[in-house]
Design a protein around this motif. Structure first.
Motif, PDB file in Angstrom:
ATOM      1  N   ALA A  89      41.874  33.324  -8.634  1.00  0.00           N
ATOM      2  CA  ALA A  89      42.311  33.810  -9.940  1.00  0.00           C
ATOM      3  C   ALA A  89      43.023  32.749 -10.764  1.00  0.00           C
ATOM      4  O   ALA A  89      43.089  32.844 -11.995  1.00  0.00           O
ATOM      5  CB  ALA A  89      43.231  35.022  -9.759  1.00  0.00           C
ATOM      6  N   ARG A  90      43.554  31.706 -10.105  1.00  0.00           N
ATOM      7  CA  ARG A  90      44.280  30.675 -10.846  1.00  0.00           C
ATOM      8  C   ARG A  90      43.358  29.592 -11.382  1.00  0.00           C
ATOM      9  O   ARG A  90      43.810  28.682 -12.090  1.00  0.00           O
ATOM     10  CB  ARG A  90      45.346  30.041  -9.943  1.00  0.00           C
ATOM     11  N   ARG A  91      42.073  29.700 -11.094  1.00  0.00           N
ATOM     12  CA  ARG A  91      41.132  28.658 -11.528  1.00  0.00           C
ATOM     13  C   ARG A  91      40.737  28.841 -12.977  1.00  0.00           C
ATOM     14  O   ARG A  91      40.962  29.882 -13.571  1.00  0.00           O
ATOM     15  CB  ARG A  91      39.931  28.616 -10.574  1.00  0.00           C
ATOM     16  N   ASP A  92      40.138  27.793 -13.560  1.00  0.00           N
ATOM     17  CA  ASP A  92      39.919  27.803 -15.000  1.00  0.00           C
ATOM     18  C   ASP A  92      38.739  28.662 -15.439  1.00  0.00           C
ATOM     19  O   ASP A  92      38.880  29.554 -16.267  1.00  0.00           O
ATOM     20  CB  ASP A  92      39.777  26.370 -15.529  1.00  0.00           C
ATOM     21  N   ASP A 108      32.858  36.346  -4.978  1.00  0.00           N
ATOM     22  CA  ASP A 108      32.755  36.095  -6.419  1.00  0.00           C
ATOM     23  C   ASP A 108      33.446  37.213  -7.204  1.00  0.00           C
ATOM     24  O   ASP A 108      32.798  37.991  -7.912  1.00  0.00           O
ATOM     25  CB  ASP A 108      31.266  36.004  -6.799  1.00  0.00           C
ATOM     26  N   PRO A 109      34.763  37.288  -7.148  1.00  0.00           N
ATOM     27  CA  PRO A 109      35.470  38.395  -7.784  1.00  0.00           C
ATOM     28  C   PRO A 109      35.470  38.356  -9.309  1.00  0.00           C
ATOM     29  O   PRO A 109      35.755  39.376  -9.950  1.00  0.00           O
ATOM     30  CB  PRO A 109      36.890  38.272  -7.230  1.00  0.00           C
ATOM     31  N   PHE A 110      35.136  37.208  -9.915  1.00  0.00           N
ATOM     32  CA  PHE A 110      35.203  37.091 -11.369  1.00  0.00           C
ATOM     33  C   PHE A 110      33.828  36.882 -12.007  1.00  0.00           C
ATOM     34  O   PHE A 110      33.719  36.433 -13.135  1.00  0.00           O
ATOM     35  CB  PHE A 110      36.165  35.957 -11.750  1.00  0.00           C
ATOM     36  N   HIS A 111      32.785  37.206 -11.247  1.00  0.00           N
ATOM     37  CA  HIS A 111      31.403  37.237 -11.762  1.00  0.00           C
ATOM     38  C   HIS A 111      30.915  35.860 -12.229  1.00  0.00           C
ATOM     39  O   HIS A 111      30.222  35.737 -13.242  1.00  0.00           O
ATOM     40  CB  HIS A 111      31.278  38.258 -12.906  1.00  0.00           C
ATOM     41  N   HIS A 123      36.530  31.844 -19.246  1.00  0.00           N
ATOM     42  CA  HIS A 123      37.799  31.742 -18.537  1.00  0.00           C
ATOM     43  C   HIS A 123      37.932  32.855 -17.508  1.00  0.00           C
ATOM     44  O   HIS A 123      37.364  33.932 -17.660  1.00  0.00           O
ATOM     45  CB  HIS A 123      38.968  31.786 -19.513  1.00  0.00           C
ATOM     46  N   VAL A 124      38.711  32.585 -16.462  1.00  0.00           N
ATOM     47  CA  VAL A 124      38.901  33.553 -15.391  1.00  0.00           C
ATOM     48  C   VAL A 124      39.879  34.643 -15.802  1.00  0.00           C
ATOM     49  O   VAL A 124      39.638  35.832 -15.578  1.00  0.00           O
ATOM     50  CB  VAL A 124      39.403  32.844 -14.107  1.00  0.00           C
ATOM     51  N   SER A 125      41.011  34.248 -16.398  1.00  0.00           N
ATOM     52  CA  SER A 125      42.045  35.225 -16.727  1.00  0.00           C
ATOM     53  C   SER A 125      42.825  34.754 -17.944  1.00  0.00           C
ATOM     54  O   SER A 125      42.709  33.590 -18.360  1.00  0.00           O
ATOM     55  CB  SER A 125      42.999  35.404 -15.544  1.00  0.00           C
ATOM     56  N   PRO A 126      43.667  35.624 -18.523  1.00  0.00           N
ATOM     57  CA  PRO A 126      44.497  35.214 -19.661  1.00  0.00           C
ATOM     58  C   PRO A 126      45.427  34.054 -19.341  1.00  0.00           C
ATOM     59  O   PRO A 126      45.903  33.367 -20.253  1.00  0.00           O
ATOM     60  CB  PRO A 126      45.285  36.489 -19.994  1.00  0.00           C
ATOM     61  N   ALA A 127      45.683  33.798 -18.055  1.00  0.00           N
ATOM     62  CA  ALA A 127      46.539  32.674 -17.663  1.00  0.00           C
ATOM     63  C   ALA A 127      45.914  31.332 -18.025  1.00  0.00           C
ATOM     64  O   ALA A 127      46.588  30.294 -17.942  1.00  0.00           O
ATOM     65  CB  ALA A 127      46.816  32.734 -16.164  1.00  0.00           C
ATOM     66  N   PHE A 128      44.656  31.346 -18.431  1.00  0.00           N
ATOM     67  CA  PHE A 128      43.976  30.129 -18.886  1.00  0.00           C
ATOM     68  C   PHE A 128      44.825  29.377 -19.908  1.00  0.00           C
ATOM     69  O   PHE A 128      44.875  28.144 -19.912  1.00  0.00           O
ATOM     70  CB  PHE A 128      42.631  30.520 -19.505  1.00  0.00           C
TER      71      PHE A 128
END
Length: 410
Positions: A89-92, A108-111, A123-128
């Motif tokens: 989840a912390r990846r870009d 592959d949780p983020f498709h 992007h993976v998450s708003p933390a991008f």
């Protein structure tokens, strides 16, 4: 303890591309567990180990928390309780957030597989938005994967624009900007790097000298593409085609026409003297990004002298020798090759001119060989001494260049 192959190795395998690096993440382990199995610690900020046999990197699964601005503004947490999904989840980008278990199973949780199929950089998450380097990485991945049809997801581009608007990119350190830029210039389609940064608004912040080229007109008979920014993109991609993976040539291509942004509006679309007016913005860019000395030096020569290369078949032999001397071409033939590649990319990086011949390069190579064949020994044998030897050698070199047959102009 569970080990997974992660990141680029999984992505490139799915894309059918050559795999360069094998990176792994380890779930359910402590540093002591890794040391007990013979792994060698190398990480400073978080636990990374080298495999005792393969030398490949194995990092303990970790999470990260934003603590300040910029690349270093993060606190990392690694312990056996961190899950694989939390690490991914912390990846870009989603295409970089796929893991492969030791049995070959993909996690592959983020498709990311879906986005590989749809050719999307997402992007993976708003933390991008927390790490400004990610904006540069997206642009670099665009330069790598644009030939495969990849594009940046609109929602990711929106986040990148927000990062620029919020001033997050202002905290990028020069070394990281240059490192990502250098890698992007060595990719297959570096124009995509420039376009993505421009669309996000980051080009004007990080490369104002380049951004200023867009919208500046050129004479249509020489530049059917008209817009200097469009010409720059064509030159970058032609340089990548002529010298694959060569970031030195790429940087020279990026900077060769910076002077056109300095042309007074009342003389447009002509750009008389742009090869000289481009030196100041080039030096400013190179100093700000702490560009390596040879990159800056050759880029300045390409800026100053590319028009002389284009006119090589019309120059007097003495002028040709002066050009070769400025390039230090007699002692450093590889520098001449890089320079000629930039000049050829400039000539062919124009709308409808991609397959144009560039006989000037052939002529200048021949001139270098002819001039380089003149040595000092025969003049010493004649009894010449001191400066007289150099003067005689110069006359002989000019004479040798004068005998070279000139090919038809391209």
């Amino acid at each position: 303890m569970r080990r997974y192959l992660v990141g680029g190795a999984v992505r490139d395998r799915l894309l059918g591309r050559p795999i360069v690096d094998h990176d792994h993440v380890v779930v359910g382990a402590t540093p002591d567990d890794m040391l007990a199995q013979g792994f060698k610690p190398v990480g400073k900020d978080f636990p990374v180990f080298l495999h005792p046999d393969t030398g490949e990197e194995y990092a303990l699964a970790r999470t990260e928390r934003k603590t300040g601005h910029g690349y270093h503004g993060f606190a990392f947490h690694a312990d056996p309780g961190v899950t694989l999904e939390e690490d991914l989840a912390r990846r870009d980008l989603t295409i970089n957030a796929i893991a492969q278990g030791e049995d070959g199973t993909l996690v592959d949780p983020f498709h990311g597989q879906r986005d590989i199929g749809q050719r999307v950089l997402r992007h993976v998450s708003p933390a991008f938005v927390e790490d400004p380097v990610r904006l540069l990485r997206v642009a670099r991945f665009a330069a790598r994967f644009a030939p495969l049809g990849f594009h940046v997801a609109e929602e990711t581009m929106a986040l990148m624009r927000a990062m620029v608007a919020d001033g997050e990119v202002d905290h990028l350190v020069p070394e990281r900007v240059w490192a990502e830029t250098r890698r992007a210039l060595a990719e297959a389609q570096p124009s995509a790097f420039v376009r993505v940064l421009r669309e996000a608004g980051a080009l004007a912040v990080l490369f104002p000298e380049v951004d200023a080229l867009y919208g500046v007109p050129q004479r249509a008979e020489y530049h059917p593409e008209i817009d200097t920014g469009v010409h720059l993109e064509l030159v970058l991609d032609m340089a990548a085609r002529l010298a694959p993976g060569d970031d030195l040539v790429g940087f020279c291509a990026l900077c060769h026409d910076l002077g056109k942004a300095c042309t007074p509006a009342d003389v447009l679309p002509s750009h008389i003297g742009h090869e000289h007016s481009g030196v100041a913005p080039l030096r400013a860019l190179a100093a700000r990004l702490k560009v390596p000395t040879e990159h800056a030096a050759l880029a300045e020569l390409a800026c100053r002298e590319h028009l002389n290369a284009h006119r090589a078949l019309e120059l007097k032999p003495a002028t040709v020798l002066r050009l070769l001397t400025k390039l230090d071409a007699l002692r450093r033939p590889q520098r001449l090759e890089a320079f000629l590649t930039v000049c050829e990319a400039d000539k062919r990086g124009r709308l409808g001119r991609a397959e144009a011949a560039y006989p000037q390069a052939e002529f200048l190579r021949a001139a270098r060989e002819a001039a380089g064949a003149v040595g000092s020994s025969e003049f010493v044998e004649r009894g010449l001494t001191g400066p007289a030897i150099g003067e005689a050698m110069e006359r002989a070199r000019v004479g040798a260049i004068a005998t070279i047959p000139k090919p038809a102009a391209g």
